[in-house]
Scaffold this motif. Structure first.
Motif, PDB file in Angstrom:
ATOM      1  N   SER B   7       0.549  -1.587  -0.153  1.00  0.00           N
ATOM      2  CA  SER B   7      -0.542  -0.334   0.192  1.00  0.00           C
ATOM      3  C   SER B   7       1.047   1.456   0.104  1.00  0.00           C
ATOM      4  CB  SER B   7      -0.506   0.265   1.056  1.00  0.00           C
ATOM      5  OG  SER B   7       0.339   0.310   2.238  1.00  0.00           O
ATOM      6  N   PRO B   8       0.350   2.057  -0.649  1.00  0.00           N
ATOM      7  CA  PRO B   8       1.201   3.422  -0.151  1.00  0.00           C
ATOM      8  C   PRO B   8       1.958   3.762   0.684  1.00  0.00           C
ATOM      9  CG  PRO B   8      -0.975   4.028  -1.191  1.00  0.00           C
ATOM     10  CD  PRO B   8      -1.588   2.367  -0.719  1.00  0.00           C
ATOM     11  N   ASP B   9       0.527   3.546   1.635  1.00  0.00           N
ATOM     12  CA  ASP B   9       0.433   3.568   2.896  1.00  0.00           C
ATOM     13  C   ASP B   9       2.292   3.062   3.859  1.00  0.00           C
ATOM     14  OD1 ASP B   9      -2.076   4.500   5.599  1.00  0.00           O
ATOM     15  OD2 ASP B   9      -0.326   6.098   4.084  1.00  0.00           O
ATOM     16  N   GLU B  10       2.282   1.813   3.204  1.00  0.00           N
ATOM     17  CA  GLU B  10       2.812   0.744   4.065  1.00  0.00           C
ATOM     18  C   GLU B  10       4.579   1.721   3.124  1.00  0.00           C
ATOM     19  OE1 GLU B  10       1.559  -2.663   2.828  1.00  0.00           O
ATOM     20  OE2 GLU B  10       1.571  -3.474   5.317  1.00  0.00           O
ATOM     21  N   GLN B  11       4.523   2.294   1.523  1.00  0.00           N
ATOM     22  CA  GLN B  11       5.590   2.327   0.559  1.00  0.00           C
ATOM     23  C   GLN B  11       6.152   3.419   0.914  1.00  0.00           C
ATOM     24  OE1 GLN B  11       4.140   3.050  -3.193  1.00  0.00           O
ATOM     25  NE2 GLN B  11       3.690   1.358  -3.628  1.00  0.00           N
ATOM     26  N   ASN B  12       5.309   4.590   2.137  1.00  0.00           N
ATOM     27  CA  ASN B  12       6.350   5.651   2.474  1.00  0.00           C
ATOM     28  C   ASN B  12       6.699   4.988   4.641  1.00  0.00           C
ATOM     29  OD1 ASN B  12       7.062   7.777   3.480  1.00  0.00           O
ATOM     30  ND2 ASN B  12       4.769   8.658   4.135  1.00  0.00           N
ATOM     31  N   ASP B  13       8.062   4.792   4.237  1.00  0.00           N
ATOM     32  CA  ASP B  13       8.529   4.365   5.191  1.00  0.00           C
ATOM     33  C   ASP B  13       9.624   5.649   6.089  1.00  0.00           C
ATOM     34  OD1 ASP B  13      11.362   3.300   3.734  1.00  0.00           O
ATOM     35  OD2 ASP B  13      10.642   4.533   4.214  1.00  0.00           O
ATOM     36  N   ARG B  14       8.800   6.774   6.008  1.00  0.00           N
ATOM     37  CA  ARG B  14       8.949   7.864   6.653  1.00  0.00           C
ATOM     38  C   ARG B  14      10.320   8.193   7.041  1.00  0.00           C
ATOM     39  NH1 ARG B  14       4.690   6.354  11.540  1.00  0.00           N
ATOM     40  NH2 ARG B  14       5.087   5.050  10.943  1.00  0.00           N
ATOM     41  N   PHE B  15      11.378   7.483   5.896  1.00  0.00           N
ATOM     42  CA  PHE B  15      12.796   7.980   5.943  1.00  0.00           C
ATOM     43  C   PHE B  15      13.159   8.774   6.168  1.00  0.00           C
ATOM     44  CE2 PHE B  15      17.052   6.722   5.868  1.00  0.00           C
ATOM     45  CZ  PHE B  15      17.744   7.473   5.078  1.00  0.00           C
ATOM     46  N   GLY B  16      12.648   9.799   5.566  1.00  0.00           N
ATOM     47  CA  GLY B  16      12.533  11.374   5.467  1.00  0.00           C
ATOM     48  C   GLY B  16      13.076  11.704   7.079  1.00  0.00           C
ATOM     49  N   SER B  17      11.351  11.557   7.205  1.00  0.00           N
ATOM     50  CA  SER B  17      11.329  12.269   8.861  1.00  0.00           C
ATOM     51  C   SER B  17      12.363  11.983   9.538  1.00  0.00           C
ATOM     52  CB  SER B  17       9.834  12.437   8.775  1.00  0.00           C
ATOM     53  OG  SER B  17       9.009  10.782   9.239  1.00  0.00           O
ATOM     54  N   GLY B  18      12.259  10.564   9.527  1.00  0.00           N
ATOM     55  CA  GLY B  18      13.265   9.736  11.052  1.00  0.00           C
ATOM     56  C   GLY B  18      15.005  10.175  10.279  1.00  0.00           C
ATOM     57  N   ILE B  19      15.786  10.352   9.486  1.00  0.00           N
ATOM     58  CA  ILE B  19      16.459  10.762   9.577  1.00  0.00           C
ATOM     59  C   ILE B  19      16.483  12.097  10.062  1.00  0.00           C
ATOM     60  CG2 ILE B  19      16.692  11.864   7.142  1.00  0.00           C
ATOM     61  CD1 ILE B  19      19.569   9.562   8.181  1.00  0.00           C
ATOM     62  N   ALA B  20      15.943  12.507   9.670  1.00  0.00           N
ATOM     63  CA  ALA B  20      15.256  15.038  10.172  1.00  0.00           C
ATOM     64  C   ALA B  20      15.594  14.540  11.927  1.00  0.00           C
ATOM     65  CB  ALA B  20      14.445  15.189   9.236  1.00  0.00           C
ATOM     66  N   GLY B  21      14.690  13.820  12.494  1.00  0.00           N
ATOM     67  CA  GLY B  21      14.230  13.570  13.355  1.00  0.00           C
ATOM     68  C   GLY B  21      15.414  12.942  14.603  1.00  0.00           C
ATOM     69  N   ALA B  22      16.477  12.328  13.715  1.00  0.00           N
ATOM     70  CA  ALA B  22      17.547  12.174  13.965  1.00  0.00           C
ATOM     71  C   ALA B  22      18.933  13.199  14.507  1.00  0.00           C
ATOM     72  CB  ALA B  22      18.241  10.768  13.572  1.00  0.00           C
ATOM     73  N   ILE B  23      19.079  13.253  13.237  1.00  0.00           N
ATOM     74  CA  ILE B  23      19.564  15.171  13.519  1.00  0.00           C
ATOM     75  C   ILE B  23      19.805  16.168  14.020  1.00  0.00           C
ATOM     76  CG2 ILE B  23      20.383  16.420  11.883  1.00  0.00           C
ATOM     77  CD1 ILE B  23      20.643  14.793   9.421  1.00  0.00           C
ATOM     78  N   LEU B  24      18.038  16.278  14.289  1.00  0.00           N
ATOM     79  CA  LEU B  24      18.096  17.126  15.528  1.00  0.00           C
ATOM     80  C   LEU B  24      17.777  16.488  16.645  1.00  0.00           C
ATOM     81  CD1 LEU B  24      16.674  19.912  15.368  1.00  0.00           C
ATOM     82  CD2 LEU B  24      14.149  18.419  15.903  1.00  0.00           C
ATOM     83  N   LEU B  25      17.832  15.300  16.482  1.00  0.00           N
ATOM     84  CA  LEU B  25      17.752  14.684  18.159  1.00  0.00           C
ATOM     85  C   LEU B  25      20.094  14.756  19.335  1.00  0.00           C
ATOM     86  CD1 LEU B  25      17.514  12.917  20.592  1.00  0.00           C
ATOM     87  CD2 LEU B  25      18.138  11.322  19.596  1.00  0.00           C
ATOM     88  N   HIS B  26      20.489  15.006  17.519  1.00  0.00           N
ATOM     89  CA  HIS B  26      22.056  15.068  17.789  1.00  0.00           C
ATOM     90  C   HIS B  26      22.523  16.152  17.911  1.00  0.00           C
ATOM     91  CE1 HIS B  26      22.514  10.089  15.983  1.00  0.00           C
ATOM     92  NE2 HIS B  26      23.466  10.503  17.027  1.00  0.00           N
ATOM     93  N   ALA B  27      21.706  16.934  16.998  1.00  0.00           N
ATOM     94  CA  ALA B  27      22.398  18.320  17.100  1.00  0.00           C
ATOM     95  C   ALA B  27      22.068  18.343  17.929  1.00  0.00           C
ATOM     96  CB  ALA B  27      21.327  19.861  15.964  1.00  0.00           C
ATOM     97  N   LEU B  28      20.822  18.393  18.813  1.00  0.00           N
ATOM     98  CA  LEU B  28      20.488  18.536  20.437  1.00  0.00           C
ATOM     99  C   LEU B  28      21.425  18.428  20.836  1.00  0.00           C
ATOM    100  CD1 LEU B  28      16.808  18.371  20.575  1.00  0.00           C
ATOM    101  CD2 LEU B  28      17.898  20.816  20.960  1.00  0.00           C
ATOM    102  N   VAL B  29      21.502  17.175  21.275  1.00  0.00           N
ATOM    103  CA  VAL B  29      23.314  16.524  22.412  1.00  0.00           C
ATOM    104  C   VAL B  29      24.129  17.390  21.953  1.00  0.00           C
ATOM    105  CG1 VAL B  29      24.513  13.888  22.615  1.00  0.00           C
ATOM    106  CG2 VAL B  29      21.512  14.371  21.951  1.00  0.00           C
ATOM    107  N   VAL B  30      24.959  17.592  20.676  1.00  0.00           N
ATOM    108  CA  VAL B  30      25.531  18.160  20.369  1.00  0.00           C
ATOM    109  C   VAL B  30      25.578  19.359  21.353  1.00  0.00           C
ATOM    110  CG1 VAL B  30      27.745  18.997  18.900  1.00  0.00           C
ATOM    111  CG2 VAL B  30      26.630  17.024  18.761  1.00  0.00           C
TER     112      VAL B  30
END
Lengths: 458, 262
Positions: B7-30
């Motif tokens: 399904s299109p829902d499943e096709q979207n594995d939210r990679f973009g928002s995930g990586i953004a969240g991770a970068i944000l988290l790392h940036a916050l930690v740093v």
């Protein structure tokens, strides 16, 4: 701390961060080390002093004139031993009533018991034989009833008040030599200084206790920074003439100026090497004031500093003759530096403020100098005398709140320092003071109008 | 895009928002790390700033630190009164039985020989004038009897200067005290490791020449604490000159440093 705990809980991924955090937390306390050796000791205070009783000397002959000599002798001997810095002197009020003139007349238990509690007793007799003043001096160990005598000395001089004082100085020096660890006393040493006579300044000489002040030079101009040679034969000083400040040499043996080859520029602050074969001084003959070394005639002068900024006030290490301490303005305000006598191995000793006029202690361990530690408008404190131990760069302050102090100079026994002090900061009110090297027993040697003292080498 | 998605829902594995969240988290930690470091760095007082010793050392010229006196016990302390409640009296002692005398039991062969004559009463030894101060006493007992010596109290022990030449020591007791005084003045108790055990003792030997210079300085008995050995050695090495000898060509001095915890 919360962040740190979370990272520990989360996973090993944050282990690096955890380490980093721990490092950050621990770094703050790493500077709070205190110095375990925060102590310089030059003297251990009254506890280690030898308690000595000085009896009034006994007049043998009934001459009327002997009384004056006896008065001079007793006072001088007491003052010499009192200012030596080695003894805890029994007050004259606590002495036994009897006046022993000979060892047989000395009742030791009387002197070793309260209130005198003396460990040593100095006593003797004076006699007038014709025109000669004969003094017998004895030093006894009050606690050794079996063999009390430490030494006996006889002095025979032409009778005069000055000789009575000289004999007392020599007897005091003998006591100090025997009891003071083999270091000769200073009672026979001289102090050379600058006398302020209106617009002129002349070189004067006096005994170490301020007595017998008299002029050496009569140049009618401004003469500064007298330095006596190690053999007491010559004085080098700087004098204002037609060509500005030039070094001059005065022979104490011939009692007249002797030749010193001058060069251009301003030449100031001579300093004798302990061998007496070299003279270090500050000269601006090449434009910038630098330290130069020449022989005592001013020949074969060579420059040993080469750095932009003034270099003045050299002083040799009297123990080795291989090092020179001096004041340099190469980093801004004048600071205290040391170097080897060939100009190598430069080390800065002071970390700020305004440092002037160093003098090296006879054992080579310390430098005394004048220092305004917080220099600038409105800064607290003032110019005071300090001692620094060269090996550790630790310093102590010797004068406090007594007005402007400058030009310290060590005595040859290393136990005293003479310096110039102006209570209100005015140049004409400057007087010469002396103190023990731990800053105690300060006393004025001259009245106002005396500056730049220099203690003779022996 | 996942190849197995239905399904299109499943096709979207939210990679973009995930990586953004991770970068944000790392940036916050740093940012947190840097912020913390900066805060610590600027907030903490720098080296020697507000300490009582400003950029300098404190030098004291006194020989002994005046330690505060012990506080007197609090009188009216209700919880821990000084008066201890009376304990039960101890049981009365049994009457002591007199020990058996030698004559009670005859042991064969142990009888004292009758022929022995009582030793003649010896004269009391002549009293030597001892140098003062005798107190405080060092605990090196073997030499505390007859040899001329001078004991000096140090901040962390005692120094005992002994001279083997008894005639010299009696005749020139003052010289021995001068030596002891000079040694104690040049002994720095701070140089001894505080971990040194109680009662360690080092014995030095050295010769004083006629002019007062020191020769042949050596350790006779090591203490086992190298810092104590060094501190004792240095106390002699620091001395340029003793007073010149009043008599004789040279004088051998034995100097024992006993360590006691200050």
């Amino acid at each position: 701390m919360v962040t740190g705990r979370q990272s520990v809980v989360c996973s090993g991924k944050y282990a690096v961060f955890t380490m980093l955090f721990l490092l950050l937390f621990s770094a703050g306390s790493a500077f709070a080390q205190d110095n375990p050796f925060g102590q310089i000791t030059t003297d251990k205070g009254a506890g280690s002093l030898i308690r000595i009783a000085v009896a009034n000397f006994k007049p043998i002959s009934p001459d009327a004139g002997l009384g004056n000599y006896k008065q001079t002798f007793d006072t001088t001997l007491f003052n010499d031993l009192n200012s030596a810095g080695l003894f805890d002197i029994v007050s004259k009020d606590m002495l036994p009533q009897s006046t022993p003139g000979f060892p047989a007349e000395l009742n030791l238990t009387q002197w070793s018991a309260a209130p005198a509690n003396a460990a040593m007793v100095a006593f003797g007799n004076l006699n007038l034989q014709g025109n000669r003043l004969v003094v017998n001096g004895f030093l006894d160990d009050a606690h050794n009833t079996q063999f009390p005598q430490i030494f006996a000395k006889q002095y025979n001089e032409e009778a005069s008040d000055d000789n009575a004082r000289q004999i007392a100085h020599r007897f005091a020096d003998e006591i100090i030599f025997r009891l003071g660890g083999g270091v000769s006393g200073i009672a026979e040493t001289k102090i050379y200084y600058v006398k302020i006579l209106g617009p002129n300044k002349e070189i004067y000489e006096m005994d170490y206790d301020g007595a017998n002040q008299h002029a050496i030079t009569h140049l009618g101009t401004v003469s500064l920074s007298p330095r006596v040679s190690p053999d007491n034969s010559r004085i080098a000083f700087s004098t204002l003439g037609r060509d500005g400040f030039q070094l001059k040499m005065f022979s104490l043996l011939l009692n007249r100026p002797v030749n010193f080859n001058s060069a251009g520029g301003t030449n100031l602050s001579p300093a004798w090497s302990p061998s007496g074969q070299q003279l270090a001084f500050s000269s601006s003959r090449t434009g910038d004031p630098e330290i130069w070394i020449s022989d005592p005639e001013g020949n074969i002068a060579h420059k040993i500093t080469a750095f932009r900024g003034p270099d003045v006030s050299p002083t040799w290490n009297p123990k080795t003759g291989a090092q020179i301490a001096w004041i340099s303005g190469r980093s801004g305000l004048p600071q205290l530096y040391i170097m080897d006598a060939d100009g190598s191995g430069i080390t800065r000793l002071t970390d700020g403020g305004y440092a002037t006029s160093p003098s090296w202690s006879p054992n080579g361990q310390f430098i005394t100098f004048a220092w305004d530690r917080k220099y600038g408008p409105g800064a607290p404190g003032g110019q005071d005398i300090y001692i620094m131990e060269i090996a550790s760069k630790k310093w102590i302050q010797l004068t406090h709140d007594g007005g402007r102090c400058d030009f310290p100079s060590w005595s040859p026994d290393g136990r005293h320092i003479v310096y110039a002090n102006s209570p209100d900061g005015k140049a004409d009110h400057t007087k010469i003071m002396s103190m023990l090297a731990d800053g105690t027993q300060k006393k004025a040697l001259t009245g106002p109008g005396a500056d730049m003292p220099n203690w003779s080498w022996k | 895009m996942s190849a197995y998605a239905t399904s299109p829902d499943e096709q979207n594995d939210r990679f973009g928002s995930g990586i953004a969240g991770a970068i944000l988290l790392h940036a916050l930690v740093v940012a947190a790390i840097i912020g913390w470091a900066a805060f610590n760095h600027f907030h903490n007082p720098t080296w020697g700033e507000s300490a009582p010793q400003v950029g300098s050392i404190q030098a004291s010229m006194v020989s002994a630190i005046p330690l505060p006196t012990k506080a007197p016990p609090v009188k009216d302390n209700v919880l821990t009164p000084d008066e201890v409640s009376k304990a039960a009296a101890p049981p009365p002692k049994e009457a002591a039985v007199a020990p058996p005398k030698d004559t009670d039991v005859l042991i064969k062969g142990k009888t004292p020989p009758v022929t022995k004559v009582a030793p003649a009463p010896t004269e009391a030894p002549p009293k030597h004038p001892q140098p003062v101060p005798v107190t405080p006493k060092a605990n090196t007992g073997e030499q505390a009897t007859q040899l001329p010596h001078s004991v000096t109290q140090l901040k962390n022990g005692t120094s005992t200067v002994t001279v083997q030449d008894r005639a010299f020591g009696n005749r020139y007791a003052y010289y021995l005290q001068l030596v002891a005084r000079a040694v104690s003045q040049n002994y720095y108790p701070q140089e001894v490791d505080a971990q040194t055990s109680e009662g360690k003792s080092v014995k030095l030997l050295f010769d004083i020449q006629r002019d007062g210079t020191v020769l042949n300085l050596r350790i006779e008995t090591r203490s086992g604490s190298s810092s104590l050995d060094t501190a004792a050695l240095r106390s002699i090495q620091r001395i340029d000159n003793f007073a010149p000898l009043p008599a004789g060509d040279h004088l051998t001095i034995e100097d024992t440093f006993d360590y006691h915890k200050p």
